[in-house]
Scaffold this motif. Sequence first.
Motif, PDB file in Angstrom:
ATOM      1  N   MET A 186      37.607 -95.217  83.976  1.00 30.26           N
ATOM      2  CA  MET A 186      36.773 -96.338  84.378  1.00 30.26           C
ATOM      3  C   MET A 186      35.658 -95.869  85.310  1.00 30.26           C
ATOM      4  SD  MET A 186      35.784 -99.406  84.352  1.00 30.26           S
ATOM      5  CE  MET A 186      37.019-100.400  83.508  1.00 30.26           C
ATOM      6  N   ASN A 187      36.017 -94.991  86.248  1.00 31.51           N
ATOM      7  CA  ASN A 187      35.013 -94.474  87.191  1.00 31.51           C
ATOM      8  C   ASN A 187      33.920 -93.687  86.479  1.00 31.51           C
ATOM      9  OD1 ASN A 187      36.515 -95.590  89.244  1.00 31.51           O
ATOM     10  ND2 ASN A 187      37.499 -93.670  89.856  1.00 31.51           N
ATOM     11  N   LYS A 188      34.294 -92.993  85.403  1.00 32.59           N
ATOM     12  CA  LYS A 188      33.329 -92.159  84.671  1.00 32.59           C
ATOM     13  C   LYS A 188      32.597 -92.939  83.574  1.00 32.59           C
ATOM     14  CE  LYS A 188      34.134 -87.965  83.786  1.00 32.59           C
ATOM     15  NZ  LYS A 188      34.399 -86.552  83.619  1.00 32.59           N
ATOM     16  N   GLY A 189      33.032 -94.172  83.353  1.00 33.06           N
ATOM     17  CA  GLY A 189      32.374 -94.989  82.342  1.00 33.06           C
ATOM     18  C   GLY A 189      32.728 -94.599  80.920  1.00 33.06           C
ATOM     19  N   GLU A 190      33.856 -93.909  80.720  1.00 33.06           N
ATOM     20  CA  GLU A 190      34.286 -93.495  79.379  1.00 33.06           C
ATOM     21  C   GLU A 190      35.107 -94.624  78.763  1.00 33.06           C
ATOM     22  OE1 GLU A 190      36.074 -89.622  79.491  1.00 33.06           O
ATOM     23  OE2 GLU A 190      34.353 -88.732  80.502  1.00 33.06           O
ATOM     24  N   LYS A 191      34.397 -95.634  78.284  1.00 33.38           N
ATOM     25  CA  LYS A 191      35.036 -96.866  77.853  1.00 33.38           C
ATOM     26  C   LYS A 191      35.805 -96.731  76.536  1.00 33.38           C
ATOM     27  CE  LYS A 191      31.831 -99.910  80.291  1.00 33.38           C
ATOM     28  NZ  LYS A 191      30.876-101.051  80.156  1.00 33.38           N
ATOM     29  N   SER A 192      35.383 -95.798  75.695  1.00 32.93           N
ATOM     30  CA  SER A 192      36.067 -95.645  74.404  1.00 32.93           C
ATOM     31  C   SER A 192      37.533 -95.285  74.605  1.00 32.93           C
ATOM     32  CB  SER A 192      35.381 -94.564  73.561  1.00 32.93           C
ATOM     33  OG  SER A 192      34.058 -94.917  73.263  1.00 32.93           O
ATOM     34  N   GLN A 238      39.878-107.419  72.857  1.00 32.93           N
ATOM     35  CA  GLN A 238      38.547-107.978  72.625  1.00 32.93           C
ATOM     36  C   GLN A 238      37.462-107.070  73.190  1.00 32.93           C
ATOM     37  OE1 GLN A 238      37.925-110.653  70.688  1.00 32.93           O
ATOM     38  NE2 GLN A 238      35.777-110.036  70.920  1.00 32.93           N
ATOM     39  N   LYS A 239      37.695-106.519  74.377  1.00 36.28           N
ATOM     40  CA  LYS A 239      36.720-105.598  74.984  1.00 36.28           C
ATOM     41  C   LYS A 239      36.674-104.275  74.216  1.00 36.28           C
ATOM     42  CE  LYS A 239      37.150-107.594  79.594  1.00 36.28           C
ATOM     43  NZ  LYS A 239      37.647-107.416  80.975  1.00 36.28           N
ATOM     44  N   TRP A 240      37.816-103.876  73.704  1.00 41.85           N
ATOM     45  CA  TRP A 240      37.904-102.608  72.969  1.00 41.85           C
ATOM     46  C   TRP A 240      37.084-102.663  71.689  1.00 41.85           C
ATOM     47  CZ3 TRP A 240      43.085-100.439  70.588  1.00 41.85           C
ATOM     48  CH2 TRP A 240      42.882 -99.108  70.176  1.00 41.85           C
ATOM     49  N   ILE A 241      37.188-103.761  70.944  1.00 38.76           N
ATOM     50  CA  ILE A 241      36.481-103.821  69.654  1.00 38.76           C
ATOM     51  C   ILE A 241      34.971-103.963  69.837  1.00 38.76           C
ATOM     52  CG2 ILE A 241      38.481-104.742  68.419  1.00 38.76           C
ATOM     53  CD1 ILE A 241      37.177-107.502  68.512  1.00 38.76           C
ATOM     54  N   GLU A 242      34.540-104.232  71.078  1.00 36.07           N
ATOM     55  CA  GLU A 242      33.100-104.322  71.347  1.00 36.07           C
ATOM     56  C   GLU A 242      32.460-102.957  71.583  1.00 36.07           C
ATOM     57  OE1 GLU A 242      32.833-106.982  74.629  1.00 36.07           O
ATOM     58  OE2 GLU A 242      33.553-108.724  73.476  1.00 36.07           O
ATOM     59  N   ILE A 243      33.285-101.904  71.706  1.00 36.85           N
ATOM     60  CA  ILE A 243      32.753-100.547  71.910  1.00 36.85           C
ATOM     61  C   ILE A 243      32.027-100.106  70.637  1.00 36.85           C
ATOM     62  CG2 ILE A 243      33.344 -98.151  72.429  1.00 36.85           C
ATOM     63  CD1 ILE A 243      33.835-100.061  74.740  1.00 36.85           C
ATOM     64  N   ASP A 244      30.767 -99.677  70.773  1.00 36.37           N
ATOM     65  CA  ASP A 244      29.976 -99.327  69.589  1.00 36.37           C
ATOM     66  C   ASP A 244      30.149 -97.858  69.192  1.00 36.37           C
ATOM     67  OD1 ASP A 244      28.445 -97.851  71.410  1.00 36.37           O
ATOM     68  OD2 ASP A 244      26.929 -99.422  71.593  1.00 36.37           O
ATOM     69  N   LYS A 245      29.619 -97.538  68.022  1.00 42.53           N
ATOM     70  CA  LYS A 245      29.773 -96.187  67.466  1.00 42.53           C
ATOM     71  C   LYS A 245      29.137 -95.121  68.340  1.00 42.53           C
ATOM     72  CE  LYS A 245      30.158 -97.398  62.566  1.00 42.53           C
ATOM     73  NZ  LYS A 245      29.597 -97.188  61.198  1.00 42.53           N
ATOM     74  N   LYS A 246      28.021 -95.456  68.954  1.00 39.70           N
ATOM     75  CA  LYS A 246      27.333 -94.473  69.798  1.00 39.70           C
ATOM     76  C   LYS A 246      28.212 -94.052  70.970  1.00 39.70           C
ATOM     77  CE  LYS A 246      23.033 -93.615  72.326  1.00 39.70           C
ATOM     78  NZ  LYS A 246      21.731 -94.187  72.751  1.00 39.70           N
ATOM     79  N   VAL A 255      34.401 -90.680  64.629  1.00 38.52           N
ATOM     80  CA  VAL A 255      34.157 -92.119  64.603  1.00 38.52           C
ATOM     81  C   VAL A 255      35.043 -92.841  63.584  1.00 38.52           C
ATOM     82  CG1 VAL A 255      32.442 -93.925  64.160  1.00 38.52           C
ATOM     83  CG2 VAL A 255      31.794 -91.873  65.434  1.00 38.52           C
ATOM     84  N   ASP A 256      35.163 -92.272  62.373  1.00 41.30           N
ATOM     85  CA  ASP A 256      35.970 -92.922  61.329  1.00 41.30           C
ATOM     86  C   ASP A 256      37.436 -93.018  61.743  1.00 41.30           C
ATOM     87  OD1 ASP A 256      33.755 -93.238  59.741  1.00 41.30           O
ATOM     88  OD2 ASP A 256      34.093 -91.396  58.596  1.00 41.30           O
ATOM     89  N   ASP A 257      37.982 -91.923  62.302  1.00 40.41           N
ATOM     90  CA  ASP A 257      39.388 -91.934  62.750  1.00 40.41           C
ATOM     91  C   ASP A 257      39.592 -92.936  63.873  1.00 40.41           C
ATOM     92  OD1 ASP A 257      40.059 -90.016  60.924  1.00 40.41           O
ATOM     93  OD2 ASP A 257      40.047 -88.348  62.348  1.00 40.41           O
ATOM     94  N   TYR A 258      38.641 -92.947  64.795  1.00 44.52           N
ATOM     95  CA  TYR A 258      38.748 -93.848  65.949  1.00 44.52           C
ATOM     96  C   TYR A 258      38.741 -95.311  65.500  1.00 44.52           C
ATOM     97  CZ  TYR A 258      37.750 -95.889  70.547  1.00 44.52           C
ATOM     98  OH  TYR A 258      37.814 -96.639  71.691  1.00 44.52           O
ATOM     99  N   ILE A 259      37.797 -95.656  64.648  1.00 44.73           N
ATOM    100  CA  ILE A 259      37.672 -97.047  64.207  1.00 44.73           C
ATOM    101  C   ILE A 259      38.886 -97.469  63.377  1.00 44.73           C
ATOM    102  CG2 ILE A 259      36.351 -98.602  62.707  1.00 44.73           C
ATOM    103  CD1 ILE A 259      33.820 -97.190  63.682  1.00 44.73           C
ATOM    104  N   LYS A 260      39.372 -96.581  62.551  1.00 52.12           N
ATOM    105  CA  LYS A 260      40.564 -96.896  61.756  1.00 52.12           C
ATOM    106  C   LYS A 260      41.759 -97.151  62.671  1.00 52.12           C
ATOM    107  CE  LYS A 260      43.512 -95.090  58.067  1.00 52.12           C
ATOM    108  NZ  LYS A 260      43.772 -93.937  57.152  1.00 52.12           N
ATOM    109  N   PHE A 261      41.898 -96.315  63.699  1.00 49.36           N
ATOM    110  CA  PHE A 261      42.990 -96.503  64.654  1.00 49.36           C
ATOM    111  C   PHE A 261      42.838 -97.835  65.388  1.00 49.36           C
ATOM    112  CE2 PHE A 261      44.536 -96.021  69.053  1.00 49.36           C
ATOM    113  CZ  PHE A 261      45.893 -95.860  68.790  1.00 49.36           C
ATOM    114  N   ARG A 262      41.633 -98.115  65.810  1.00 44.73           N
ATOM    115  CA  ARG A 262      41.382 -99.372  66.525  1.00 44.73           C
ATOM    116  C   ARG A 262      41.694-100.581  65.654  1.00 44.73           C
ATOM    117  NH1 ARG A 262      35.510-100.129  69.086  1.00 44.73           N
ATOM    118  NH2 ARG A 262      34.957-100.282  66.884  1.00 44.73           N
ATOM    119  N   GLU A 263      41.364-100.503  64.383  1.00 42.04           N
ATOM    120  CA  GLU A 263      41.666-101.609  63.469  1.00 42.04           C
ATOM    121  C   GLU A 263      43.169-101.864  63.371  1.00 42.04           C
ATOM    122  OE1 GLU A 263      39.776-100.311  59.903  1.00 42.04           O
ATOM    123  OE2 GLU A 263      37.784-101.081  60.472  1.00 42.04           O
ATOM    124  N   ASN A 264      43.953-100.785  63.461  1.00 41.28           N
ATOM    125  CA  ASN A 264      45.413-100.930  63.407  1.00 41.28           C
ATOM    126  C   ASN A 264      45.961-101.682  64.616  1.00 41.28           C
ATOM    127  OD1 ASN A 264      45.489 -99.499  61.018  1.00 41.28           O
ATOM    128  ND2 ASN A 264      45.964 -97.546  61.993  1.00 41.28           N
TER     129      ASN A 264
END
Length: 311
Positions: A186-192, A238-246, A255-264
């Motif tokens: 959180m301190n470093k802003g690494e939201k993904s 809800q906050k997690w799914i708002e994280i964009d690809k960039k 990106v593909d692995d991350y998004i697939k995991f998030r969808e699960n």
Amino acid sequence: MKIKKLLLMILLLPGLIISCGKQDKEKEKLNKYNEYVKFYNDLRTGKMSKFYNTYIENFSDNDLNFKEPNEKEISLIVTLGTEIKYFSKRTEEIEKIIKKNPEIKEVEEYLTVFLNTLKNEKSVMNEIVNYYKNGEYKKDNFKKGKKLHLKYSENTKKSEEKYIIFKENMEIYMKNYKEESLQLLMNKGEKSQYYMIKFINDTDKFLEKLYESEEGEFPEEDLENLKKLNMSMKETYQKWIEIDKKSIENEKYNVDDYIKFRENSKEIKDMSDSIVKLIEEKSDEIYPQSHKFNEMYEKFINTYNETINKK
């Protein structure tokens, strides 16, 4: 019966590997931590127990006393040299990790004692294999085999006692380390990674509360706490799914692995909603659905660890 007792054999969730962009001076500690998590996961998934399971199944009666094996059962045990080598390899690897700096005293004190019992256990494993491989049982009518059985039983009992102590302290350390990592992220802003780990952390807390239940029943106060934990999961999701690809790319994830995991994770969130509803309805389905939820979540954590290992 407590739900947590009903699900005792499936509640041993895998430890969480952490990757949070620490500075160089912290990377060695992070690497040690992750090696200990992998070892913990090897233990809980039975990768270190194949010899024990085969031996007990074929050389013990229902009371775990020595049972004279037949030739087919003997042939099973003498082919387990590879399993003993794996057992030995993993314990030796962890011993080397312990010697590296920095120290993690909260874990290593108990892990070292546990490893010493495993070394004794391995020694008896080799004695058992050699005894049957060399056909000594034919000459002494299993006399030494009975002694080895008792010796092995005593050693595995000691290992189990020390494992429980190590496991308890390892789980405390993993929980605390996860909390520290969340704050750092959180301190470093690494939201993904922050929201990914926070969702897992929220789910852990939901499960802990769920499995405290007696007879699957919840007093009003406990039900309200469970609802709050469920709400926290949904808010984090809800906050997690708002994280964009960039943002995902900037933190060096596939990106593909991350998004697939998030969808699960939606499946996990929806299942927690269903669990709360079943409790409110006082449905008997709470037991099988809690079982299903736990299995689903275990696969989810394993996928997370695989995702982190690719980073």
